[in-house]
Design a protein around this motif. Structure first.
Motif, PDB file in Angstrom:
ATOM      1  N   ALA A  52       0.837  -1.183   0.000  1.00  0.00           N
ATOM      2  CA  ALA A  52       0.000   0.000   0.000  1.00  0.00           C
ATOM      3  C   ALA A  52       0.877   1.240   0.000  1.00  0.00           C
ATOM      4  O   ALA A  52       1.999   1.222   0.506  1.00  0.00           O
ATOM      5  N   PRO A  53       0.393   2.340  -0.579  1.00  0.00           N
ATOM      6  CA  PRO A  53       1.178   3.568  -0.555  1.00  0.00           C
ATOM      7  C   PRO A  53       1.492   3.975   0.889  1.00  0.00           C
ATOM      8  O   PRO A  53       0.639   3.931   1.755  1.00  0.00           O
ATOM      9  N   ARG A  54       2.717   4.365   1.103  1.00  0.00           N
ATOM     10  CA  ARG A  54       3.109   4.785   2.434  1.00  0.00           C
ATOM     11  C   ARG A  54       2.929   6.286   2.569  1.00  0.00           C
ATOM     12  O   ARG A  54       3.082   7.023   1.607  1.00  0.00           O
ATOM     13  N   ALA A  55       2.614   6.733   3.762  1.00  0.00           N
ATOM     14  CA  ALA A  55       2.488   8.163   4.017  1.00  0.00           C
ATOM     15  C   ALA A  55       3.840   8.697   4.469  1.00  0.00           C
ATOM     16  O   ALA A  55       4.608   8.004   5.134  1.00  0.00           O
ATOM     17  N   TYR A  56       4.120   9.920   4.112  1.00  0.00           N
ATOM     18  CA  TYR A  56       5.420  10.513   4.375  1.00  0.00           C
ATOM     19  C   TYR A  56       5.286  11.909   4.955  1.00  0.00           C
ATOM     20  O   TYR A  56       4.290  12.589   4.761  1.00  0.00           O
ATOM     21  N   LEU A  57       6.352  12.334   5.636  1.00  0.00           N
ATOM     22  CA  LEU A  57       6.583  13.736   5.911  1.00  0.00           C
ATOM     23  C   LEU A  57       7.642  14.208   4.924  1.00  0.00           C
ATOM     24  O   LEU A  57       8.570  13.460   4.604  1.00  0.00           O
ATOM     25  N   ALA A  58       7.477  15.437   4.442  1.00  0.00           N
ATOM     26  CA  ALA A  58       8.435  15.988   3.486  1.00  0.00           C
ATOM     27  C   ALA A  58       9.364  16.949   4.209  1.00  0.00           C
ATOM     28  O   ALA A  58       8.919  17.831   4.939  1.00  0.00           O
ATOM     29  N   ALA A  59      10.665  16.780   4.022  1.00  0.00           N
ATOM     30  CA  ALA A  59      11.657  17.610   4.702  1.00  0.00           C
ATOM     31  C   ALA A  59      12.718  18.046   3.707  1.00  0.00           C
ATOM     32  O   ALA A  59      12.897  17.444   2.643  1.00  0.00           O
ATOM     33  N   ARG A  60      13.424  19.124   4.057  1.00  0.00           N
ATOM     34  CA  ARG A  60      14.530  19.598   3.231  1.00  0.00           C
ATOM     35  C   ARG A  60      15.848  19.278   3.908  1.00  0.00           C
ATOM     36  O   ARG A  60      15.989  19.412   5.112  1.00  0.00           O
ATOM     37  N   VAL A 110      10.314  11.218   4.781  1.00  0.00           N
ATOM     38  CA  VAL A 110      10.435  10.415   5.999  1.00  0.00           C
ATOM     39  C   VAL A 110       9.140   9.628   6.165  1.00  0.00           C
ATOM     40  O   VAL A 110       8.093  10.204   6.447  1.00  0.00           O
ATOM     41  N   PRO A 111       9.156   8.325   5.941  1.00  0.00           N
ATOM     42  CA  PRO A 111       7.936   7.534   6.157  1.00  0.00           C
ATOM     43  C   PRO A 111       7.418   7.711   7.580  1.00  0.00           C
ATOM     44  O   PRO A 111       8.197   7.751   8.537  1.00  0.00           O
ATOM     45  N   LEU A 112       6.119   7.818   7.723  1.00  0.00           N
ATOM     46  CA  LEU A 112       5.532   8.051   9.041  1.00  0.00           C
ATOM     47  C   LEU A 112       5.896   6.961  10.038  1.00  0.00           C
ATOM     48  O   LEU A 112       6.045   7.230  11.230  1.00  0.00           O
ATOM     49  N   ASP A 113       6.042   5.732   9.562  1.00  0.00           N
ATOM     50  CA  ASP A 113       6.357   4.658  10.513  1.00  0.00           C
ATOM     51  C   ASP A 113       7.815   4.681  10.977  1.00  0.00           C
ATOM     52  O   ASP A 113       8.211   3.885  11.815  1.00  0.00           O
ATOM     53  N   GLU A 114       8.628   5.604  10.432  1.00  0.00           N
ATOM     54  CA  GLU A 114      10.002   5.761  10.903  1.00  0.00           C
ATOM     55  C   GLU A 114      10.159   6.933  11.869  1.00  0.00           C
ATOM     56  O   GLU A 114      11.223   7.148  12.430  1.00  0.00           O
ATOM     57  N   VAL A 115       9.084   7.704  12.055  1.00  0.00           N
ATOM     58  CA  VAL A 115       9.132   8.847  12.968  1.00  0.00           C
ATOM     59  C   VAL A 115       9.134   8.356  14.413  1.00  0.00           C
ATOM     60  O   VAL A 115       8.315   7.512  14.794  1.00  0.00           O
ATOM     61  N   ILE A 116      10.057   8.897  15.219  1.00  0.00           N
ATOM     62  CA  ILE A 116      10.138   8.534  16.633  1.00  0.00           C
ATOM     63  C   ILE A 116       9.451   9.585  17.494  1.00  0.00           C
ATOM     64  O   ILE A 116       8.647   9.264  18.364  1.00  0.00           O
ATOM     65  N   ALA A 172       8.890  20.723  18.318  1.00  0.00           N
ATOM     66  CA  ALA A 172       8.825  22.078  17.761  1.00  0.00           C
ATOM     67  C   ALA A 172      10.032  22.880  18.233  1.00  0.00           C
ATOM     68  O   ALA A 172      10.404  22.846  19.398  1.00  0.00           O
ATOM     69  N   ASP A 173      10.647  23.621  17.278  1.00  0.00           N
ATOM     70  CA  ASP A 173      11.827  24.419  17.583  1.00  0.00           C
ATOM     71  C   ASP A 173      11.756  25.692  16.754  1.00  0.00           C
ATOM     72  O   ASP A 173      12.014  25.669  15.554  1.00  0.00           O
ATOM     73  N   ASP A 174      11.380  26.796  17.385  1.00  0.00           N
ATOM     74  CA  ASP A 174      11.213  28.070  16.697  1.00  0.00           C
ATOM     75  C   ASP A 174      10.160  27.903  15.603  1.00  0.00           C
ATOM     76  O   ASP A 174       9.056  27.458  15.860  1.00  0.00           O
ATOM     77  N   LYS A 175      10.489  28.218  14.341  1.00  0.00           N
ATOM     78  CA  LYS A 175       9.492  28.131  13.274  1.00  0.00           C
ATOM     79  C   LYS A 175       9.513  26.783  12.559  1.00  0.00           C
ATOM     80  O   LYS A 175       8.763  26.572  11.605  1.00  0.00           O
ATOM     81  N   TYR A 176      10.358  25.876  12.986  1.00  0.00           N
ATOM     82  CA  TYR A 176      10.453  24.553  12.378  1.00  0.00           C
ATOM     83  C   TYR A 176      10.021  23.471  13.360  1.00  0.00           C
ATOM     84  O   TYR A 176       9.917  23.698  14.558  1.00  0.00           O
ATOM     85  N   VAL A 177       9.812  22.277  12.818  1.00  0.00           N
ATOM     86  CA  VAL A 177       9.601  21.088  13.638  1.00  0.00           C
ATOM     87  C   VAL A 177      10.718  20.105  13.313  1.00  0.00           C
ATOM     88  O   VAL A 177      10.958  19.797  12.128  1.00  0.00           O
ATOM     89  N   ALA A 178      11.406  19.647  14.340  1.00  0.00           N
ATOM     90  CA  ALA A 178      12.460  18.653  14.159  1.00  0.00           C
ATOM     91  C   ALA A 178      11.833  17.268  14.167  1.00  0.00           C
ATOM     92  O   ALA A 178      11.173  16.883  15.134  1.00  0.00           O
ATOM     93  N   VAL A 179      12.028  16.541  13.079  1.00  0.00           N
ATOM     94  CA  VAL A 179      11.528  15.170  12.956  1.00  0.00           C
ATOM     95  C   VAL A 179      12.648  14.218  13.357  1.00  0.00           C
ATOM     96  O   VAL A 179      13.613  14.027  12.614  1.00  0.00           O
ATOM     97  N   HIS A 180      12.550  13.647  14.539  1.00  0.00           N
ATOM     98  CA  HIS A 180      13.518  12.648  14.988  1.00  0.00           C
ATOM     99  C   HIS A 180      13.028  11.292  14.481  1.00  0.00           C
ATOM    100  O   HIS A 180      11.947  10.834  14.852  1.00  0.00           O
ATOM    101  N   HIS A 181      13.813  10.688  13.600  1.00  0.00           N
ATOM    102  CA  HIS A 181      13.389   9.436  12.975  1.00  0.00           C
ATOM    103  C   HIS A 181      14.528   8.427  13.019  1.00  0.00           C
ATOM    104  O   HIS A 181      15.619   8.725  13.533  1.00  0.00           O
ATOM    105  N   SER A 182      14.267   7.259  12.520  1.00  0.00           N
ATOM    106  CA  SER A 182      15.239   6.169  12.647  1.00  0.00           C
ATOM    107  C   SER A 182      16.537   6.443  11.905  1.00  0.00           C
ATOM    108  O   SER A 182      17.553   5.820  12.188  1.00  0.00           O
ATOM    109  N   GLY A 183      16.522   7.406  10.961  1.00  0.00           N
ATOM    110  CA  GLY A 183      17.737   7.724  10.215  1.00  0.00           C
ATOM    111  C   GLY A 183      18.414   8.998  10.664  1.00  0.00           C
ATOM    112  O   GLY A 183      19.423   9.394  10.068  1.00  0.00           O
ATOM    113  N   GLY A 184      17.900   9.677  11.683  1.00  0.00           N
ATOM    114  CA  GLY A 184      18.515  10.916  12.137  1.00  0.00           C
ATOM    115  C   GLY A 184      17.472  11.972  12.468  1.00  0.00           C
ATOM    116  O   GLY A 184      16.409  11.668  12.997  1.00  0.00           O
TER     117      GLY A 184
END
Length: 234
Positions: free
Chosen positions: A124-132, A140-146, A150-162
């Motif tokens: 099935a298509p996987r859902a993702y977060l898009a990051a630069r 970043v696949p949603l199932d890899e998000v840990i 929130a940090d200032d105007k950004y959100v830090a996505v801590h995931h299995s790859g960093g």
């Protein structure tokens, strides 16, 4: 694969058509320049893959993708656009891929391969977060998000790859995936399946134990009752 191009720029359509000529098993069945024509061509030609621009007269690409998703057998959608800003919404619509112009043939081949796998039932298509990262768009696949912090105007996505930064707010992510995330405090969300338990520290602070990391984000008193209920019911 039968492929339809939808882009309001004739030169962009011509470039994509030329690139498809360098892709194995790619058959161009049509090329249209507006949203109404794209929907009509999908109904008539029944392509396997739609190469779709975001900015189109009539219906924008995101609206077209929403309408196609309601069909019994919709084409796999690969967005081809000059704009990074719509990537998150595109992946929430289960787009097979999101290519930035000018499209490179290597990325087009990769996108078509992914679309073919999805069309063939490889998953099935996987859902993702898009990051630069380094000027490139990363997924970043949603199932890899840990956890999300929130940090200032950004959100830090801590995931299995960093760690990657995204511009979407925690509130927007919580609203887009209401069943997926639990709020620890006003600056932190965690995927429900990552939440293992709560721990009280010697100084009285309460932190969350999360699967996949030794990090232990703090829990606010305000959110503590809801988290305890969640853990009891899961």
């Amino acid at each position: 694969m039968r492929i339809l191009i939808a882009d309001d720029e004739p030169l962009a359509r011509a470039r994509l058509a030329a690139l498809l000529g360098e892709c194995a098993n790619a058959e161009l069945v049509g090329s249209v320049g507006d949203g109404e024509a794209a929907l009509a061509a999908c109904a008539e030609l029944k392509p396997d893959v739609l190469l779709l621009d975001i900015e189109l007269p009539g219906h924008d690409g995101l609206g077209i993708a929403r309408r196609l998703a309601a069909l019994p057998a919709p084409p796999q959608v690969v967005f081809c656009t000059a704009y990074e800003a719509h990537a998150l919404e595109a992946y929430e619509l289960h787009a097979a891929d999101y290519l930035l112009k000018p499209v490179r043939v290597e990325r087009l081949r990769e996108a078509l391969k992914r679309a073919e796998a999805l069309r063939g039932g490889a998953g099935a298509p996987r859902a993702y977060l898009a990051a630069r990262m380094g000027g490139e768009l990363k997924r970043v696949p949603l199932d890899e998000v840990i956890y999300l912090l929130a940090d200032d105007k950004y959100v830090a996505v801590h995931h299995s790859g960093g760690v990657l930064l995204i511009e979407d707010s925690l509130k927007a992510l919580e609203q887009a995936h209401p069943e997926r995330y639990a709020r620890l405090h006003r600056n932190c969300l965690v995927p429900v399946e990552r939440l293992l338990g709560l721990k009280t520290l010697a100084d009285g602070r309460i932190v969350a134990r999360l699967a996949g990391t030794e990090a232990a984000p703090e829990v606010s008193r305000r959110n503590l009752p809801a988290l305890r209920r969640l853990l009891r019911e899961s």
